[in-house]
Design a protein around this motif. Sequence first.
Motif, PDB file in Angstrom:
ATOM      1  N   GLY A 168      55.027  37.050  50.932  1.00  0.00           N
ATOM      2  CA  GLY A 168      55.125  36.089  52.017  1.00  0.00           C
ATOM      3  C   GLY A 168      54.899  36.656  53.403  1.00  0.00           C
ATOM      4  O   GLY A 168      54.813  35.892  54.372  1.00  0.00           O
ATOM      5  N   VAL A 169      54.781  37.975  53.539  1.00  0.00           N
ATOM      6  CA  VAL A 169      54.564  38.603  54.839  1.00  0.00           C
ATOM      7  C   VAL A 169      53.071  38.825  55.043  1.00  0.00           C
ATOM      8  O   VAL A 169      52.424  39.504  54.249  1.00  0.00           O
ATOM      9  CB  VAL A 169      55.322  39.936  54.957  1.00  0.00           C
ATOM     10  N   LEU A 170      52.527  38.260  56.123  1.00  0.00           N
ATOM     11  CA  LEU A 170      51.108  38.411  56.428  1.00  0.00           C
ATOM     12  C   LEU A 170      50.874  39.759  57.100  1.00  0.00           C
ATOM     13  O   LEU A 170      51.599  40.132  58.033  1.00  0.00           O
ATOM     14  CB  LEU A 170      50.635  37.287  57.348  1.00  0.00           C
ATOM     15  N   THR A 171      49.866  40.500  56.638  1.00  0.00           N
ATOM     16  CA  THR A 171      49.605  41.818  57.184  1.00  0.00           C
ATOM     17  C   THR A 171      48.131  42.168  57.020  1.00  0.00           C
ATOM     18  O   THR A 171      47.402  41.526  56.256  1.00  0.00           O
ATOM     19  CB  THR A 171      50.490  42.884  56.498  1.00  0.00           C
ATOM     20  N   ASP A 172      47.695  43.195  57.735  1.00  0.00           N
ATOM     21  CA  ASP A 172      46.320  43.685  57.640  1.00  0.00           C
ATOM     22  C   ASP A 172      46.238  45.052  56.965  1.00  0.00           C
ATOM     23  O   ASP A 172      45.152  45.585  56.795  1.00  0.00           O
ATOM     24  CB  ASP A 172      45.698  43.786  59.040  1.00  0.00           C
ATOM     25  N   ASP A 173      47.390  45.618  56.599  1.00  0.00           N
ATOM     26  CA  ASP A 173      47.424  46.994  56.106  1.00  0.00           C
ATOM     27  C   ASP A 173      48.442  47.086  54.976  1.00  0.00           C
ATOM     28  O   ASP A 173      49.624  46.775  55.165  1.00  0.00           O
ATOM     29  CB  ASP A 173      47.808  47.936  57.249  1.00  0.00           C
ATOM     30  N   ILE A 174      48.017  47.503  53.786  1.00  0.00           N
ATOM     31  CA  ILE A 174      48.921  47.596  52.648  1.00  0.00           C
ATOM     32  C   ILE A 174      49.081  49.032  52.149  1.00  0.00           C
ATOM     33  O   ILE A 174      49.449  49.261  50.995  1.00  0.00           O
ATOM     34  CB  ILE A 174      48.434  46.696  51.493  1.00  0.00           C
ATOM     35  N   ARG A 175      48.865  49.993  53.024  1.00  0.00           N
ATOM     36  CA  ARG A 175      49.022  51.390  52.615  1.00  0.00           C
ATOM     37  C   ARG A 175      50.484  51.774  52.410  1.00  0.00           C
ATOM     38  O   ARG A 175      50.773  52.867  51.931  1.00  0.00           O
ATOM     39  CB  ARG A 175      48.365  52.312  53.644  1.00  0.00           C
ATOM     40  N   ASN A 176      51.399  50.908  52.800  1.00  0.00           N
ATOM     41  CA  ASN A 176      52.824  51.176  52.603  1.00  0.00           C
ATOM     42  C   ASN A 176      53.343  50.687  51.263  1.00  0.00           C
ATOM     43  O   ASN A 176      54.518  50.871  50.951  1.00  0.00           O
ATOM     44  CB  ASN A 176      53.636  50.500  53.716  1.00  0.00           C
ATOM     45  N   ILE A 177      52.480  50.062  50.458  1.00  0.00           N
ATOM     46  CA  ILE A 177      52.919  49.455  49.208  1.00  0.00           C
ATOM     47  C   ILE A 177      52.817  50.465  48.063  1.00  0.00           C
ATOM     48  O   ILE A 177      51.779  51.107  47.869  1.00  0.00           O
ATOM     49  CB  ILE A 177      52.074  48.213  48.860  1.00  0.00           C
ATOM     50  N   ASN A 178      53.919  50.605  47.321  1.00  0.00           N
ATOM     51  CA  ASN A 178      53.949  51.444  46.130  1.00  0.00           C
ATOM     52  C   ASN A 178      53.352  50.649  44.968  1.00  0.00           C
ATOM     53  O   ASN A 178      53.840  49.575  44.618  1.00  0.00           O
ATOM     54  CB  ASN A 178      55.410  51.830  45.841  1.00  0.00           C
ATOM     55  N   ASN A 179      52.290  51.152  44.364  1.00  0.00           N
ATOM     56  CA  ASN A 179      51.618  50.414  43.291  1.00  0.00           C
ATOM     57  C   ASN A 179      52.555  50.086  42.125  1.00  0.00           C
ATOM     58  O   ASN A 179      52.399  49.057  41.464  1.00  0.00           O
ATOM     59  CB  ASN A 179      50.421  51.216  42.768  1.00  0.00           C
ATOM     60  N   SER A 180      53.523  50.945  41.853  1.00  0.00           N
ATOM     61  CA  SER A 180      54.436  50.711  40.740  1.00  0.00           C
ATOM     62  C   SER A 180      55.372  49.541  40.994  1.00  0.00           C
ATOM     63  O   SER A 180      56.036  49.063  40.075  1.00  0.00           O
ATOM     64  CB  SER A 180      55.259  51.979  40.461  1.00  0.00           C
ATOM     65  N   ASP A 181      55.453  49.078  42.245  1.00  0.00           N
ATOM     66  CA  ASP A 181      56.334  47.959  42.581  1.00  0.00           C
ATOM     67  C   ASP A 181      55.661  46.596  42.426  1.00  0.00           C
ATOM     68  O   ASP A 181      56.303  45.566  42.610  1.00  0.00           O
ATOM     69  CB  ASP A 181      56.825  48.087  44.039  1.00  0.00           C
ATOM     70  N   ILE A 182      54.375  46.577  42.105  1.00  0.00           N
ATOM     71  CA  ILE A 182      53.623  45.320  42.107  1.00  0.00           C
ATOM     72  C   ILE A 182      53.704  44.635  40.750  1.00  0.00           C
ATOM     73  O   ILE A 182      53.491  45.253  39.703  1.00  0.00           O
ATOM     74  CB  ILE A 182      52.152  45.576  42.488  1.00  0.00           C
ATOM     75  N   THR A 183      54.004  43.334  40.782  1.00  0.00           N
ATOM     76  CA  THR A 183      53.991  42.513  39.576  1.00  0.00           C
ATOM     77  C   THR A 183      52.613  41.921  39.339  1.00  0.00           C
ATOM     78  O   THR A 183      52.094  41.941  38.216  1.00  0.00           O
ATOM     79  CB  THR A 183      55.018  41.374  39.680  1.00  0.00           C
ATOM     80  N   SER A 184      52.006  41.383  40.385  1.00  0.00           N
ATOM     81  CA  SER A 184      50.688  40.769  40.232  1.00  0.00           C
ATOM     82  C   SER A 184      49.969  40.743  41.568  1.00  0.00           C
ATOM     83  O   SER A 184      50.587  40.834  42.629  1.00  0.00           O
ATOM     84  CB  SER A 184      50.805  39.331  39.688  1.00  0.00           C
ATOM     85  N   MET A 185      48.662  40.635  41.477  1.00  0.00           N
ATOM     86  CA  MET A 185      47.813  40.481  42.657  1.00  0.00           C
ATOM     87  C   MET A 185      46.870  39.317  42.399  1.00  0.00           C
ATOM     88  O   MET A 185      46.217  39.258  41.358  1.00  0.00           O
ATOM     89  CB  MET A 185      47.015  41.749  42.950  1.00  0.00           C
ATOM     90  N   GLU A 186      46.842  38.375  43.340  1.00  0.00           N
ATOM     91  CA  GLU A 186      45.915  37.257  43.269  1.00  0.00           C
ATOM     92  C   GLU A 186      44.921  37.362  44.416  1.00  0.00           C
ATOM     93  O   GLU A 186      45.315  37.683  45.546  1.00  0.00           O
ATOM     94  CB  GLU A 186      46.640  35.911  43.346  1.00  0.00           C
ATOM     95  N   ILE A 187      43.653  37.105  44.132  1.00  0.00           N
ATOM     96  CA  ILE A 187      42.610  37.133  45.148  1.00  0.00           C
ATOM     97  C   ILE A 187      42.061  35.721  45.283  1.00  0.00           C
ATOM     98  O   ILE A 187      41.480  35.168  44.343  1.00  0.00           O
ATOM     99  CB  ILE A 187      41.494  38.121  44.773  1.00  0.00           C
ATOM    100  N   LEU A 188      42.279  35.131  46.472  1.00  0.00           N
ATOM    101  CA  LEU A 188      41.783  33.790  46.759  1.00  0.00           C
ATOM    102  C   LEU A 188      40.414  33.939  47.404  1.00  0.00           C
ATOM    103  O   LEU A 188      40.276  34.512  48.487  1.00  0.00           O
ATOM    104  CB  LEU A 188      42.742  33.056  47.697  1.00  0.00           C
ATOM    105  N   LYS A 189      39.385  33.402  46.739  1.00  0.00           N
ATOM    106  CA  LYS A 189      38.015  33.697  47.155  1.00  0.00           C
ATOM    107  C   LYS A 189      37.326  32.567  47.904  1.00  0.00           C
ATOM    108  O   LYS A 189      36.557  32.820  48.833  1.00  0.00           O
ATOM    109  CB  LYS A 189      37.181  34.102  45.933  1.00  0.00           C
ATOM    110  N   ASP A 190      37.543  31.314  47.511  1.00  0.00           N
ATOM    111  CA  ASP A 190      36.801  30.232  48.160  1.00  0.00           C
ATOM    112  C   ASP A 190      37.667  29.539  49.210  1.00  0.00           C
ATOM    113  O   ASP A 190      38.885  29.713  49.274  1.00  0.00           O
ATOM    114  CB  ASP A 190      36.277  29.241  47.132  1.00  0.00           C
ATOM    115  N   ALA A 191      37.017  28.726  50.050  1.00  0.00           N
ATOM    116  CA  ALA A 191      37.701  28.123  51.197  1.00  0.00           C
ATOM    117  C   ALA A 191      38.783  27.144  50.776  1.00  0.00           C
ATOM    118  O   ALA A 191      39.780  26.975  51.481  1.00  0.00           O
ATOM    119  CB  ALA A 191      36.684  27.429  52.112  1.00  0.00           C
TER     120      ALA A 191
END
Length: 994
Positions: A168-191
């Motif tokens: 829910g937090v909008l950001t431009d940089d995700i280098r602080n995210i630990n990959n092991s903490d991620i449940t899922s990633m969704e990529i919204l592609k169209d308008a």
Amino acid sequence: MAANANAQNIRVTGRVVTDAGQPLVNATVLVSGSSSGVTTDTSGMYSISAPGNGSLVFSSIGFASQTVAINNRTTIDITLINTAQQLEQVVVVGYGTQRRRDVTGAVASIAGVELAKQPVQTPTQAIQGRVAGVQVISSGEPNSLPAVRIRGTGSTIAGVNPLYVVDGVLTDDIRNINNSDITSMEILKDASATAIYGMRAANGVVLITTKKGRPGKTSVTYDGMVGVREATDLVDMAGENQYAGYLNEASIYYGSGSPLVPSTALTGANTDWYDEILRTGFTQNHNVGLSGGNDKFTYYLSTGYLSDEGILEGNDYNRFTVRSNNDFTISKVFKLTTSASFAKGNANGANFNAFSNAYRAAPIVPAKENGKYGNTSAVGNVANPLVDIEKNYNQTLDDRIQGNFGLDIKPIAGLTLRSAMGIDLSYVKTTAYGYYYDGSIFLTPGGNQISVNQTLSLTKNDANRWIWDNTATYTKTIDKHNFTILGGVTAEEYKFNSIVGTANQVPGNKDQWFLNAGASGTQTVVNTGDKYARNSYLGRVNYSYNNRYLLTATIRADGTSRFSSDNRWGYFPSVALGWNMVDENFMSKQNLFSVLKLRGSWGQVGNDNIASSLYYSIARQNVPYFFDNTLFLGIQFPNINDKDLKWEITDEFNFGVDFTMLDKRLSGTIDYYDKKTDNALIYINLPAILGDADNKYLTNATTITNKGFELGLTWTDKIGKDWTYSINGNVAHNKNRIENLNGGQPLIGDLVGNYPVTKTDNGQPIASYFVLDNVGIFQSESEIAASAQKGARLGDLIYRDVSGPDGKPDGVINDLDRIYAGSYQPKVTYGINGTVGYRDFDLSINTYGLAGSKIYNGKKAARGTIQQTDNIEADVARHRWTPNNPNTDVPRATLGALPASTYFVESGDFFRINNLTVGYTFPSGKLEKARISSLRVYLTAQNLLTITPYTGFTPEMRAADDPAKPGAAVLNQGVDINTYPTTRTFAFGVNLGF
């Protein structure tokens, strides 16, 4: 039916795996009819107490749920079917979730377990080749942020990176995210999928959801990995004898007539400068997670440590992370959710001058002997790369705090009110120091590589952003009609403050690195900053009839302080339709498709990603000027700005098909899109009399289009009881084009070797190479006499005489003879990925490639710009034109830089084995005595092999953003100057659960 509460409980254990045989981590196992449950560990193992006559419900994001009767069994192993293209999958969308069967936009999902498999710092690096239409440009440099392009490049000045939304937090940089903490990633592609984010969504949206606790006993997991990194595909530079032969040939036959490198200068040094500045780097990553809870409170706690030694001497990065995600169920009406993370980074930056100088440095000079450096500048050459590294210090410390705190209220059935506050705080401090040194540190005297100022630079950048979301979601089902209505208001504010201080003659002792310790009068302090605010109103309606006919309509109104009051508000609508065709009566007798859905959508999104001060002119006061020999102090407007700047608007159509067939073994998605960015920002020229410092100003004056198609296919099957496998392939085509400059001027990229290289103009892709057309090499005097290059020599490159002022060849080679020669933007991207499971063994392979991309070899083109004694590549020295070697495409020996031409434009196509992993999961029965619930060990190789015709370090060109030069990264993409080499990683890892 709920389980009988009086039935005797038994202990049920087992393992949950995917249909490809992979352990399914963090899958939920619930006792049917209750909130009691547990989650699986890193090996997919679980243990739960349940009534013997009850049932268990197994579920995980991205997989179809299963309900299984216990029947007094104590061991139940389950295989969950991957539903990446199935209709029952639940996916995260903006401000909510949806069943896959109800999604009408182009949305791709990737499970977090897939991201954590690869030894990379950021999750976007792990999706290379996994999602059609998504290009990821990574770098071997530690702590670098990969460039992500979703369906092409849609802007030149206003930014091209996607929006990231982390819990829910909008950001431009995700280098602080630990990959092991991620449940899922969704990529919204169209308008239509991104329109709910309005002004932030022009370049696509990446949603990241981190792990939550599940009811049940506390589980502890450890994920560890150690490995080594090395440079791949190094450029072979000329050795001592090749170097001397090339330069002397150029000087004797085509220059002054005397040798540049006399025999006395050849001392046997034969230095390979890349060997001197590069190393094999050590990398490690360790993560510990705890999760558990009950029906009132669940928690997930994790801590991680990442260390990455760069392959360049003196370059490394270390990061420590902590995360706490908690859910508090206060009552049936109130629920409190918290998600907080802290990341602390320590980076010793890469010295890119060392890369450039290693390419150009003379091999006849030793790197270092007996504590003293070889003096490359004494032979008229560039600086010694080792001195660049060892006599400069550059450290960046960063602290990042990110969190989201929300309250859900459910006053009546179907209605959820949510208020959430998100924060993103960043504190960065950079210390740069140049040590004192004079000629005494060198083996030989002379040259100009000295540093007598002992310069200290301190930079402190503080940024904070808060986002307050207030939404109401109402869900209602009336007979066959299903409604989900979302309405809300959001507010956002961003503040940035930067202080840069410098001083000279600061002592070399780190304990004295203060600006006041410098020489009096040398201190300078510059303080700048930024502030902007956004306010938005949003609404969305999801409707379905009989689960067959789908409608999604969205509207978002955005206000931003980055435009004037006349243009402050933008309105971004979208509408999408879907048809679950397979559920129609006329398809009831067919056995081919189990899923067949048609989608169509249209939407608009905006882009306000420009500097906050571009729409108004700032006056400079007390500017001295003379009138009639008298000094006056006046006011000057150094830059003329367009007060009518407004939104870039991206308008997109999308048509898609989702299907699953052949007994659910084959699934796929096909999409076609047409995306157009209107009112794109571009510079136009001004008459010099207006007094603008740059003689240009920024305005909305062009259109950018991206059109293409995407295809993704997945085949999953079993062979007998022991073998499982899956194969996934995806391919995407995109055509990028500048349209309708409307008075705007073509944008010219930076100079390379004193020549401009890229030009962004009508009818061409962004950052197209605009160079002379090399059509061969002069082999005879008659060829020269008949050409437009009357002063050429045998062995020179031949440039095609394209046109003069009248559009016809004019016998002169000049800027009018430049042609467009492609761009870095690929025409096709693709990936092929597969997994194989045999009993407790697993094997996975991920590949990625692209075609139709071009690279401008700027390293080679810039050679000899200043020093004529620059080194050359071994292939250039070996294959150069000579009277005895005329059948070649490499020109004769030269000392200076050649004009920008297609000679330096090379193919950027490549195919890469991104990751190869082999793992073994120990049977649970062998671990019980050690009280270990699961154990998996694996070997992995990252960037194992790259096949490419490009002769440089890597075909991946990730240009860095420069705040002082908006759009520079886009306008110079594909120009290889100081590119950090791609690294190959070999690692050993452990997944352990208790």
